[in-house]
Design an enzyme around this catalytic site. Sequence first.
Site, mmCIF file in Angstrom:
data_model
loop_
_atom_site.group_PDB
_atom_site.id
_atom_site.type_symbol
_atom_site.label_atom_id
_atom_site.label_comp_id
_atom_site.label_asym_id
_atom_site.label_seq_id
_atom_site.Cartn_x
_atom_site.Cartn_y
_atom_site.Cartn_z
ATOM 1 N N LYS A 110 0.808 -1.225 0.000
ATOM 2 C CA LYS A 110 0.000 0.000 0.000
ATOM 3 C C LYS A 110 0.842 1.276 0.000
ATOM 4 O O LYS A 110 1.981 1.289 0.462
ATOM 5 C CB LYS A 110 -1.002 -0.019 1.154
ATOM 6 C CG LYS A 110 -2.175 -0.959 0.837
ATOM 7 C CD LYS A 110 -3.248 -0.991 1.892
ATOM 8 C CE LYS A 110 -4.358 -1.961 1.460
ATOM 9 N NZ LYS A 110 -5.381 -2.136 2.510
ATOM 10 N N ARG B 128 -3.375 -10.131 5.132
ATOM 11 C CA ARG B 128 -3.885 -10.228 3.752
ATOM 12 C C ARG B 128 -2.808 -9.667 2.826
ATOM 13 O O ARG B 128 -2.540 -8.469 2.850
ATOM 14 C CB ARG B 128 -5.180 -9.418 3.646
ATOM 15 C CG ARG B 128 -5.806 -9.421 2.253
ATOM 16 C CD ARG B 128 -7.048 -8.530 2.235
ATOM 17 N NE ARG B 128 -7.648 -8.464 0.926
ATOM 18 C CZ ARG B 128 -7.238 -7.640 -0.042
ATOM 19 N NH1 ARG B 128 -6.220 -6.830 0.169
ATOM 20 N NH2 ARG B 128 -7.845 -7.644 -1.210
HETATM 21 C C1 7PM Z 1 -5.443 -0.225 -4.545
HETATM 22 C C2 7PM Z 1 -5.249 0.050 -3.207
HETATM 23 C C3 7PM Z 1 -5.972 -1.429 -4.950
HETATM 24 C C4 7PM Z 1 -5.618 -0.871 -2.252
HETATM 25 C C5 7PM Z 1 -6.321 -2.357 -3.999
HETATM 26 C C6 7PM Z 1 -6.170 -2.069 -2.652
HETATM 27 C C7 7PM Z 1 -8.111 -4.553 2.180
HETATM 28 C C8 7PM Z 1 -9.170 -5.351 1.761
HETATM 29 C C9 7PM Z 1 -8.363 -4.237 0.073
HETATM 30 C C10 7PM Z 1 -7.745 -4.551 3.577
HETATM 31 C C11 7PM Z 1 -9.516 -6.135 3.899
HETATM 32 C C12 7PM Z 1 -5.622 -4.251 -1.832
HETATM 33 C C13 7PM Z 1 -6.499 -3.052 -1.600
HETATM 34 N N1 7PM Z 1 -7.608 -3.891 1.117
HETATM 35 N N2 7PM Z 1 -9.861 -6.143 2.602
HETATM 36 N N3 7PM Z 1 -9.311 -5.140 0.422
HETATM 37 N N4 7PM Z 1 -8.484 -5.363 4.371
HETATM 38 N N5 7PM Z 1 -10.186 -6.901 4.772
HETATM 39 O O1 7PM Z 1 -4.467 -4.171 -1.390
HETATM 40 O O2 7PM Z 1 -6.842 -3.838 4.045
HETATM 41 O O3 7PM Z 1 -6.034 -5.219 -2.470
HETATM 42 S S1 7PM Z 1 -8.189 -3.591 -1.522
#
Ligand code: 7PM
Length: 273
Positions: free
Chosen positions: A223, A258
């Site tokens: 991130k 995750r």
């Molecule tokens: C851009 C930035 C694309 C961030 C995708 C993301 C989380 C999640 C996501 C989290 C839970 C990614 C994120 N982040 N579900 N879904 N916790 N529970 O890294 O921090 O895929 S989307």
Amino acid sequence: MVQKFWQCRDRSIDLSSPKIMGIVNVTPDSFSDGGKYYSSAQAIEHGLQLAEEGADILDIGGESTRPGAEEVSVHSELERVIPVIEALSARGLVVSVDTSKPEVMTAAAQVGAQIINDVYALRRDGALEAAEKSGCGVCLMHMQGEPRTMQKNPVYTDLLSEVKSFLAERARALTDLGVSAEKIVLDPGFGFGKTASQNFELLAKTEDFLSLGYPLLYGMSRKSSLGAVTGITKAEERLISSVTAHLLAVERGASIVRVHDVKQMKEALTIYK
Ligand code: 7PM
């Protein structure tokens, strides 16, 4: 004490040691011009690879809830994620569905998903009920605002207590419907409507969230807040930052991480044990 198991439909996930949730994105644009079948085949392949590398859970997402992302219709989200969930569940793997849409939650559970991972924490109409009926385990995440605009100007009077009371309220909404507390995991939502320094405050205070009485999931993989402190601008180059951040979260009490980089996270957790 926080529960040692996560009850997820017909599976029980042992949380006495930290678990890895591997990220499987089903995004047609991320694959070359091979069509729908091609993109689900690629996602299934990727999921199998992550399982081999040590993922305990595979999180399948059709990109409706990504920060900055536009909404995806129910129809196209189903078309993206259902074949992938079905194929990976059929192999006996534990699958979670990353969605905020009740229709997708229901359909995913019908083809074998054991977990609902909702960045809206079941605030959409019908989502609490769909989650309850599914029997799935649920991850409830904190987010201020909406993915499209949440990073514009996050404002808190007291970050920790606001995130905690939100998560407590969402867990309560679910248990009030009769869902067992053993099905619930909480996530402070690193990157979701927070500045970089606010995100690092959430990471520093992992132990604080344990007082809510639920296992914790942290998702910090690659991130931008990690890049904000290291100066690493390319997401794929944030591997060491990601592994380090998740290992710290685990050390401070998180049960599930995750991540994109399962193999390396598994290696780090092997040293941690
Ligand atoms: C851009 C930035 C694309 C961030 C995708 C993301 C989380 C999640 C996501 C989290 C839970 C990614 C994120 N982040 N579900 N879904 N916790 N529970 O890294 O921090 O895929 S989307």
